[in-house]
Design an enzyme around this catalytic site. Structure first.
Site, mmCIF file in Angstrom:
data_model
loop_
_atom_site.group_PDB
_atom_site.id
_atom_site.type_symbol
_atom_site.label_atom_id
_atom_site.label_comp_id
_atom_site.label_asym_id
_atom_site.label_seq_id
_atom_site.Cartn_x
_atom_site.Cartn_y
_atom_site.Cartn_z
ATOM 1 N N ASP A 121 0.862 -1.193 0.000
ATOM 2 C CA ASP A 121 0.000 0.000 0.000
ATOM 3 C C ASP A 121 0.893 1.234 0.000
ATOM 4 O OD1 ASP A 121 -2.279 1.633 0.130
ATOM 5 O OD2 ASP A 121 -2.156 1.762 2.311
ATOM 6 N N SER A 122 0.294 2.362 -0.372
ATOM 7 C CA SER A 122 1.036 3.627 -0.354
ATOM 8 C C SER A 122 1.389 4.031 1.088
ATOM 9 C CB SER A 122 0.193 4.720 -1.003
ATOM 10 O OG SER A 122 -1.078 4.774 -0.376
ATOM 11 N N TYR B 280 -0.568 8.704 -2.580
ATOM 12 C CA TYR B 280 -0.487 8.476 -4.023
ATOM 13 C C TYR B 280 -1.653 9.151 -4.758
ATOM 14 C CZ TYR B 280 3.054 4.696 -3.850
ATOM 15 O OH TYR B 280 4.193 3.950 -3.705
ATOM 16 N N GLY B 281 -2.775 9.291 -4.049
ATOM 17 C CA GLY B 281 -4.012 9.761 -4.682
ATOM 18 C C GLY B 281 -3.905 11.113 -5.367
ATOM 19 N N CYS C 7 -3.642 -1.023 -2.307
ATOM 20 C CA CYS C 7 -3.906 0.390 -2.606
ATOM 21 C C CYS C 7 -4.770 0.500 -3.871
ATOM 22 C CB CYS C 7 -2.560 1.091 -2.817
ATOM 23 S SG CYS C 7 -2.692 2.821 -3.256
ATOM 24 N N ASN C 8 -5.919 1.157 -3.740
ATOM 25 C CA ASN C 8 -6.813 1.316 -4.895
ATOM 26 C C ASN C 8 -6.168 2.181 -5.975
ATOM 27 O OD1 ASN C 8 -9.979 0.511 -4.211
ATOM 28 N ND2 ASN C 8 -8.665 0.765 -2.435
ATOM 29 N N THR C 9 -5.458 3.222 -5.546
ATOM 30 C CA THR C 9 -4.835 4.136 -6.499
ATOM 31 C C THR C 9 -3.760 3.410 -7.306
ATOM 32 O OG1 THR C 9 -5.247 5.939 -4.941
ATOM 33 C CG2 THR C 9 -3.672 6.369 -6.694
ATOM 34 N N GLU D 27 -5.600 10.619 7.849
ATOM 35 C CA GLU D 27 -4.169 10.521 8.164
ATOM 36 C C GLU D 27 -3.797 11.372 9.375
ATOM 37 O OE1 GLU D 27 -1.232 9.126 6.952
ATOM 38 O OE2 GLU D 27 -2.571 7.703 5.970
ATOM 39 N N CYS E 212 -11.016 3.046 -1.481
ATOM 40 C CA CYS E 212 -9.755 3.574 -0.942
ATOM 41 C C CYS E 212 -9.447 2.848 0.367
ATOM 42 C CB CYS E 212 -9.899 5.075 -0.697
ATOM 43 S SG CYS E 212 -8.530 5.825 0.188
ATOM 44 N N THR E 213 -8.176 2.563 0.584
ATOM 45 C CA THR E 213 -7.767 1.811 1.779
ATOM 46 C C THR E 213 -8.223 2.445 3.094
ATOM 47 O OG1 THR E 213 -5.695 3.027 1.523
ATOM 48 C CG2 THR E 213 -5.680 0.681 0.932
ATOM 49 N N HIS E 214 -8.332 3.785 3.100
ATOM 50 C CA HIS E 214 -8.626 4.471 4.368
ATOM 51 C C HIS E 214 -10.109 4.478 4.736
ATOM 52 C CE1 HIS E 214 -4.603 5.738 3.698
ATOM 53 N NE2 HIS E 214 -4.577 6.597 4.686
HETATM 54 N N1 DGL Z 1 -3.919 3.835 -0.485
HETATM 55 C C1 DGL Z 1 -4.643 4.836 -1.244
HETATM 56 C C2 DGL Z 1 -5.834 4.196 -1.945
HETATM 57 O O1 DGL Z 1 -6.327 3.161 -1.553
HETATM 58 C C3 DGL Z 1 -5.095 5.974 -0.353
HETATM 59 C C4 DGL Z 1 -3.970 6.809 0.193
HETATM 60 C C5 DGL Z 1 -3.183 7.532 -0.869
HETATM 61 O O2 DGL Z 1 -3.704 8.480 -1.508
HETATM 62 O O3 DGL Z 1 -2.041 7.143 -1.087
HETATM 63 O O4 DGL Z 1 -6.295 4.741 -2.929
#
Ligand code: DGL
Length: 261
Positions: A7-8, A39-40, A70-72, A154, A182-184
């Protein structure tokens, strides 16, 4: 060979917890690229190059199956990794993402109007819309980018995050399924469920990925057979600080976080 989770940042630990709970017998290596988080908000080129580096790193840690939590990163890099990079760099390694399992889950109750909440980069890629339409071409899909939500979560500012969640939810019209892309966002799933009618299904990746991976390994015995079963978990980050250690230890109290690059 171990199971790698990338993940990011540390949001992907929520999904890792789902894996460990569903399949505690395997060995896991988690890598969070905290140095480059978030990363987003990055360009597609940056996301691609950070993700390639992370995958190379997990391969160097003896991971034979890697899940991009990570979705991004999944949105921007997975196709390139699966079609171009892995076949030449490490053809025996399998890399999976979170989008397809999430789409399958969102459509499991015959939804006709699906909302997707995600980072700007994920929305820009339209990956959810594309994958949803592959399965159900007449589906109405509404994608909303939530640039402020990850920074609020965050910084542990859940009051602001809840206000933002309400604002973003207000942008969807009559959806019967909402993908938290998104992971969060699983950390706010209760809030999203409160904000939406009971009939709207909220698809939260922490609730589906454990079963999906288990099912994948059952169907891919050739991969499963090569995975070691020592019941270990290593959490590695590209930049360590106290904040990250606190978050990680909330989910995994006895695991130490190491910096590695
Ligand atoms: N991990 C990213 C996601 O799932 C969210 C955090 C980021 O923007 O890096 O899209």
């Amino acid at each position: 060979m171990k199971i790698g989770v990338f993940d990011s940042g540390l949001g992907g630990l929520v999904i890792t917890k789902a894996f460990v709970e569903a399949m505690p017998e395997y060995d896991y290596v988690y890598y969070g690229d905290t140095l480059h988080l978030p990363y987003g908000e990055k360009t597609s080129g940056q996301i691609l190059s950070y993700t390639i580096e992370a995958i190379k790193f997990l391969i160097s840690q003896n991971c034979g199956l890697i899940i991009i939590a990570c979705n991004t990163a999944t949105s921007i890099a997975l196709r390139y990794l699966q079609q171009r990079f892995i076949p030449s760099f490490a053809p025996d390694i399998k890399v999976l993402g979170v989008v397809i399992p999430t789409v399958e889950e969102a459509l499991s109750d015959n939804a006709s109007r699906v909302g997707v909440l995600a980072t700007p980069a994920t929305v820009r890629s339209h990956i959810y819309q594309t994958e949803l339409h592959k399965i159900k071409p007449d589906l109405a899909v509404f994608e909303v980018a939530a640039p402020k939500l990850v920074p609020a979560i965050e910084s542990d500012d859940f009051a602001t995050a809840k206000t933002l969640a309400k604002e973003y939810i207000g942008q969807f019209e009559h959806i019967d399924s909402l993908i938290l892309g998104c992971t969060h966002y699983p950390l706010l799933k209760t809030e999203f469920r409160k904000l939406l009618p009971e009939t709207t299904k909220v698809v939260s990746q922490d609730e589906l990925m454990g079963d999906k991976l288990k099912d994948y390994l059952r169907r891919h015995i050739e991969i499963d057979i090569g995975l070691s079963r020592g019941g270990t978990l290593q959490i590695l980050v590209s930049r360590k600080d106290d904040k990250y250690c606190k978050v990680a230890n909330m989910l995994f109290p006895f695991v130490t976080i190491e910096e590695a690059r």
